[in-house]
Design a protein around this motif. Structure first.
Motif, PDB file in Angstrom:
ATOM      1  N   GLN A  24       0.847  -1.184   0.000  1.00  0.00           N
ATOM      2  CA  GLN A  24       0.000   0.000   0.000  1.00  0.00           C
ATOM      3  C   GLN A  24       0.882   1.233   0.000  1.00  0.00           C
ATOM      4  OE1 GLN A  24      -2.739   1.286   3.325  1.00  0.00           O
ATOM      5  NE2 GLN A  24      -4.238   0.804   1.725  1.00  0.00           N
ATOM      6  N   ILE A  25       0.527   2.171  -0.870  1.00  0.00           N
ATOM      7  CA  ILE A  25       1.272   3.417  -0.997  1.00  0.00           C
ATOM      8  C   ILE A  25       0.275   4.552  -0.864  1.00  0.00           C
ATOM      9  CG2 ILE A  25       2.717   4.821  -2.514  1.00  0.00           C
ATOM     10  CD1 ILE A  25       3.644   2.150  -3.800  1.00  0.00           C
ATOM     11  N   ALA A  26       0.579   5.508   0.011  1.00  0.00           N
ATOM     12  CA  ALA A  26      -0.278   6.674   0.219  1.00  0.00           C
ATOM     13  C   ALA A  26       0.538   7.928  -0.063  1.00  0.00           C
ATOM     14  CB  ALA A  26      -0.822   6.696   1.639  1.00  0.00           C
ATOM     15  N   VAL A  27      -0.052   8.856  -0.773  1.00  0.00           N
ATOM     16  CA  VAL A  27       0.605  10.110  -1.142  1.00  0.00           C
ATOM     17  C   VAL A  27      -0.209  11.257  -0.581  1.00  0.00           C
ATOM     18  CG1 VAL A  27       1.335  11.581  -3.058  1.00  0.00           C
ATOM     19  CG2 VAL A  27       1.494   9.100  -3.271  1.00  0.00           C
ATOM     20  N   GLU A  28       0.493  12.227  -0.037  1.00  0.00           N
ATOM     21  CA  GLU A  28      -0.127  13.446   0.485  1.00  0.00           C
ATOM     22  C   GLU A  28       0.711  14.622  -0.006  1.00  0.00           C
ATOM     23  OE1 GLU A  28      -0.443  15.033   4.918  1.00  0.00           O
ATOM     24  OE2 GLU A  28      -1.181  12.975   4.693  1.00  0.00           O
ATOM     25  N   ALA A  29       0.072  15.540  -0.744  1.00  0.00           N
ATOM     26  CA  ALA A  29       0.834  16.667  -1.295  1.00  0.00           C
ATOM     27  C   ALA A  29      -0.030  17.918  -1.341  1.00  0.00           C
ATOM     28  CB  ALA A  29       1.325  16.338  -2.705  1.00  0.00           C
ATOM     29  N   PRO A  30       0.570  19.070  -1.083  1.00  0.00           N
ATOM     30  CA  PRO A  30      -0.156  20.323  -1.298  1.00  0.00           C
ATOM     31  C   PRO A  30      -0.520  20.442  -2.780  1.00  0.00           C
ATOM     32  CG  PRO A  30       1.809  20.713   0.014  1.00  0.00           C
ATOM     33  CD  PRO A  30       1.903  19.304  -0.516  1.00  0.00           C
ATOM     34  N   GLY A  31      -1.684  20.967  -3.041  1.00  0.00           N
ATOM     35  CA  GLY A  31      -2.126  21.130  -4.418  1.00  0.00           C
ATOM     36  C   GLY A  31      -1.194  21.985  -5.240  1.00  0.00           C
TER      37      GLY A  31
ATOM     38  N   LEU B 145      -4.403  -2.879  -7.739  1.00  0.00           N
ATOM     39  CA  LEU B 145      -5.766  -3.342  -7.515  1.00  0.00           C
ATOM     40  C   LEU B 145      -6.747  -2.187  -7.390  1.00  0.00           C
ATOM     41  CD1 LEU B 145      -5.147  -6.115  -4.823  1.00  0.00           C
ATOM     42  CD2 LEU B 145      -5.326  -6.389  -7.315  1.00  0.00           C
ATOM     43  N   ASP B 146      -6.287  -1.096  -6.751  1.00  0.00           N
ATOM     44  CA  ASP B 146      -7.194   0.018  -6.488  1.00  0.00           C
ATOM     45  C   ASP B 146      -6.396   1.298  -6.355  1.00  0.00           C
ATOM     46  OD1 ASP B 146      -9.756   1.198  -5.877  1.00  0.00           O
ATOM     47  OD2 ASP B 146      -9.146   1.272  -3.769  1.00  0.00           O
TER      48      ASP B 146
ATOM     49  N   ASP C  65      -3.393   0.470  -3.783  1.00  0.00           N
ATOM     50  CA  ASP C  65      -3.284  -0.885  -3.256  1.00  0.00           C
ATOM     51  C   ASP C  65      -2.778  -1.794  -4.364  1.00  0.00           C
ATOM     52  OD1 ASP C  65      -4.301  -0.415  -0.616  1.00  0.00           O
ATOM     53  OD2 ASP C  65      -6.287  -0.216  -1.498  1.00  0.00           O
ATOM     54  N   TYR C  66      -1.648  -2.442  -4.101  1.00  0.00           N
ATOM     55  CA  TYR C  66      -1.043  -3.374  -5.043  1.00  0.00           C
ATOM     56  C   TYR C  66      -1.035  -4.769  -4.430  1.00  0.00           C
ATOM     57  CZ  TYR C  66       1.089   0.523  -7.670  1.00  0.00           C
ATOM     58  OH  TYR C  66       1.311   1.644  -8.425  1.00  0.00           O
ATOM     59  N   ARG C  67      -0.985  -5.762  -5.280  1.00  0.00           N
ATOM     60  CA  ARG C  67      -0.749  -7.140  -4.861  1.00  0.00           C
ATOM     61  C   ARG C  67       0.495  -7.592  -5.620  1.00  0.00           C
ATOM     62  NH1 ARG C  67      -2.633  -8.918  -0.695  1.00  0.00           N
ATOM     63  NH2 ARG C  67      -4.705  -8.358  -1.255  1.00  0.00           N
TER      64      ARG C  67
END
Length: 181
Positions: free
Chosen positions: A50-57, A101-102, A129-131
């Motif tokens: 699982q990879i989550a990204v958070e960035a200022p616009g 996956l998603d 989400d990767y498998r």
């Protein structure tokens, strides 16, 4: 002295009370909004990546307000489309055979100006989400956010891996995040 003890006791009682009411009023809680910096969280648990990204616009879109015209709307939509199909900037090591996956991409702050009339701050959050068929072969992930979005000068990558937790910082020209020890 009595006032200090009373204030300290009051703070202890307040801190020990359930904060559900406060949590219910908080729409979302994120790290600091710093232009030029994006945060990427990577977690690997067996075959699940699982990879989550958070960035200022401002890093990705170039502005942090609701689009004013067709050109700004097109720019926002192009960025969201690129984030929804991450293969152009996010690549797990091919030997691990990871399949997306998603993908969930959420822009925040682009739908309406701030209610208080203050400065706008918009963010984009994404989750992938990767498998992975061969997770033990996942030696690295290439993250090319700074290449694709030059206003992103630094990518802070937090890793939660079976063998360790770590943090790596990618600067201009850096894109490979080492996962193997």
């Amino acid at each position: 002295m009595k006032r200090i003890r009373y204030a300290a006791a009051l703070l202890l009682v307040a801190a020990s009370m359930p904060a559900d009411g406060v949590r219910a009023q908080t729409l979302r809680q994120h790290g600091p909004h710093v232009h030029g910096i994006a945060t990427v969280d990577v977690a690997l648990d067996g075959p699940a990546l699982q990879i989550a990204v958070e960035a200022p616009g401002a890093n990705l879109v170039g502005f942090e307000h609701p689009p004013h015209d067709a050109q700004e709307r097109a720019r926002l939509e192009a960025v969201l489309a690129a984030l929804r199909a991450p293969s152009g900037w996010l690549s797990p090591a091919p030997g691990a055979d990871c399949r997306l996956l998603d993908a969930d991409v959420q822009p925040h702050g682009y739908d309406a100006p701030p209610a208080d009339g203050g400065d706008a701050h918009a963010d984009i959050d994404a989750r992938y989400d990767y498998r992975c068929a061969t997770p033990e072969a996942l030696a690295y992930i290439d993250i090319r956010l700074a290449d694709r979005y030059p206003a992103t000068r630094q990518v802070v990558v937090n890793l939660v891996l079976p063998q360790r937790q770590d943090r790596q910082v990618l600067g201009p020209g850096d894109h490979r995040v080492a996962l193997a020890p």
